[in-house]
Design a protein around this motif. Sequence first.
Motif, short mmCIF file in Angstrom:
data_model
loop_
_atom_site.label_atom_id
_atom_site.label_comp_id
_atom_site.label_asym_id
_atom_site.label_seq_id
_atom_site.Cartn_x
_atom_site.Cartn_y
_atom_site.Cartn_z
N PRO A 256 38.73 59.12 41.64
CA PRO A 256 39.99 58.96 40.56
C PRO A 256 41.15 59.43 41.80
O PRO A 256 41.55 60.21 43.02
CB PRO A 256 39.76 60.04 39.72
N TYR A 257 42.30 59.09 40.64
CA TYR A 257 43.23 58.93 41.98
C TYR A 257 43.29 60.47 42.18
O TYR A 257 43.65 61.04 41.37
CB TYR A 257 44.62 58.64 39.97
N ASP B 30 47.76 60.51 57.47
CA ASP B 30 47.97 58.70 57.35
C ASP B 30 47.17 58.34 55.98
O ASP B 30 47.52 57.16 55.63
CB ASP B 30 46.42 58.23 58.46
N TYR B 31 46.88 59.60 55.49
CA TYR B 31 46.41 58.98 54.04
C TYR B 31 47.60 58.82 52.96
O TYR B 31 48.03 59.67 52.93
CB TYR B 31 45.03 60.13 53.07
N GLU B 32 47.59 57.70 52.31
CA GLU B 32 48.53 57.39 51.61
C GLU B 32 47.17 56.23 50.53
O GLU B 32 47.10 54.95 50.98
CB GLU B 32 49.37 57.26 51.29
N PRO B 33 47.53 56.94 49.22
CA PRO B 33 46.35 56.61 47.71
C PRO B 33 47.37 55.57 47.37
O PRO B 33 48.95 55.11 47.38
CB PRO B 33 46.00 57.04 47.02
N TYR B 34 46.78 54.60 47.13
CA TYR B 34 48.07 53.11 46.26
C TYR B 34 48.17 54.28 44.83
O TYR B 34 48.44 55.00 44.15
CB TYR B 34 46.58 52.06 45.64
N PRO B 35 50.04 53.56 44.60
CA PRO B 35 49.67 54.31 43.20
C PRO B 35 48.89 54.22 41.44
O PRO B 35 48.28 52.82 41.62
CB PRO B 35 51.61 53.04 42.49
N ASP B 36 49.23 55.06 41.32
CA ASP B 36 48.06 54.93 40.22
C ASP B 36 49.06 54.24 38.90
O ASP B 36 49.41 54.29 37.97
CB ASP B 36 47.78 56.25 39.94
N ASP B 37 48.60 52.72 39.46
CA ASP B 37 49.79 52.12 38.17
C ASP B 37 48.73 51.13 37.34
O ASP B 37 48.77 50.36 36.56
CB ASP B 37 50.41 50.68 38.78
N GLY B 38 47.31 51.65 37.06
CA GLY B 38 46.55 50.95 36.42
C GLY B 38 45.27 50.00 37.20
O GLY B 38 44.41 49.21 36.00
N MET B 39 45.67 49.62 38.12
CA MET B 39 44.62 48.73 39.29
C MET B 39 43.39 49.10 39.08
O MET B 39 43.10 48.23 39.50
CB MET B 39 45.39 48.07 39.85
N ASP C 108 41.43 56.43 44.43
CA ASP C 108 42.02 57.31 45.62
C ASP C 108 41.59 56.72 47.03
O ASP C 108 41.62 57.66 47.62
CB ASP C 108 40.70 58.69 45.80
N TYR C 109 41.34 55.02 47.10
CA TYR C 109 41.01 53.83 47.70
C TYR C 109 42.66 53.89 48.86
O TYR C 109 43.67 53.97 48.00
CB TYR C 109 40.91 53.00 47.57
N PRO C 110 42.31 54.22 50.05
CA PRO C 110 43.87 54.27 51.00
C PRO C 110 44.80 52.98 51.00
O PRO C 110 43.60 52.32 51.05
CB PRO C 110 43.03 54.95 52.21
N HIS D 49 41.47 47.06 54.10
CA HIS D 49 42.06 47.01 53.08
C HIS D 49 41.84 46.26 51.93
O HIS D 49 40.19 45.51 51.63
CB HIS D 49 42.90 45.57 53.62
N ALA D 50 42.25 46.67 50.86
CA ALA D 50 42.12 46.53 49.18
C ALA D 50 41.40 44.19 49.32
O ALA D 50 40.94 44.86 48.80
CB ALA D 50 42.78 47.13 48.33
N ASP D 51 42.69 44.17 49.96
CA ASP D 51 42.28 42.63 50.07
C ASP D 51 41.63 42.19 51.26
O ASP D 51 42.30 40.83 51.56
CB ASP D 51 43.46 42.08 49.46
N TRP D 52 40.75 42.84 52.24
CA TRP D 52 40.52 42.39 53.12
C TRP D 52 39.99 41.14 53.22
O TRP D 52 40.01 40.72 54.01
CB TRP D 52 39.62 43.64 53.44
N ASP D 53 39.59 40.28 52.31
CA ASP D 53 38.98 38.89 52.21
C ASP D 53 39.89 37.92 52.51
O ASP D 53 39.65 36.75 52.59
CB ASP D 53 37.80 39.14 50.87
N ALA D 54 40.91 38.38 51.59
CA ALA D 54 42.27 37.70 51.75
C ALA D 54 42.30 37.37 53.34
O ALA D 54 43.01 37.00 53.70
CB ALA D 54 43.08 38.17 51.23
N TYR D 55 42.58 38.20 54.15
CA TYR D 55 42.58 38.07 55.79
C TYR D 55 41.61 37.95 56.58
O TYR D 55 41.71 38.41 57.67
CB TYR D 55 43.32 39.07 55.72
N THR D 56 40.74 37.65 56.32
CA THR D 56 38.72 37.05 57.21
C THR D 56 39.34 36.13 57.93
O THR D 56 40.73 35.38 58.13
CB THR D 56 37.70 36.87 56.61
N GLY D 57 39.30 35.94 59.38
CA GLY D 57 39.70 34.73 60.28
C GLY D 57 39.52 33.39 60.04
O GLY D 57 40.66 32.84 60.36
#
Length: 176
Positions: free
Chosen positions: A39-40, A60-69, A73-75, A105-113
């Motif tokens: 949880p957030y 260095d830890y900053e969670p994503y904003p709690d906007d319902g996405m 607690d993922y950084p 990164h939460a969208d890591w699959d969009a930044y692969t090689g």
Amino acid sequence: MAALARIGRLVSRQFLVNKHLPASLTTRTYWNKDWKPGPYPKTQAEREAAAKKYGLRIEDYEPYPDDGMGYGDYPKLPVASYDNRSDYEAWDIPEQKRNFGEPLHADWDAYTGDRLNTDMRQRFSWTSRFVWFIAVMGSITAIYIHGLSYPIFHPVMPKQYPFKGEAHYTFEPVDD
């Protein structure tokens, strides 16, 4: 077809699965309950626990904003695409240029090689891309319009018969 699928599953369970291994090693699972973000974090102690969980310093830890996405607690990590990482570093997983246990990164699959690279300088500017697009499409359109004055058709001559005015075939039955 469904019967064939059922028979195939039965055969694979009976003969292809190694019965000496535990069931957890013979079945493929792509999700682990430990991977689910918590949880957030609302208090400082929860933030510290989440930073420790993901192997980050508290600064260095900053969670994503709690906007319902649903990131919990993922950084919120900076975008670091595959191409921006060093080719010469000794990576634990060199195919993906990352180390074991490193948070992604939460969208890591969009930044692969083989995908998006946001930081790389583009070879051509957007203006030159637009100009080349218009030039190519304009050339194709001009060739098409020029070709309209030269119609394409299959040249066909009239059918040739040996004798004019005589029926060479008929669909009537032959009288005996």
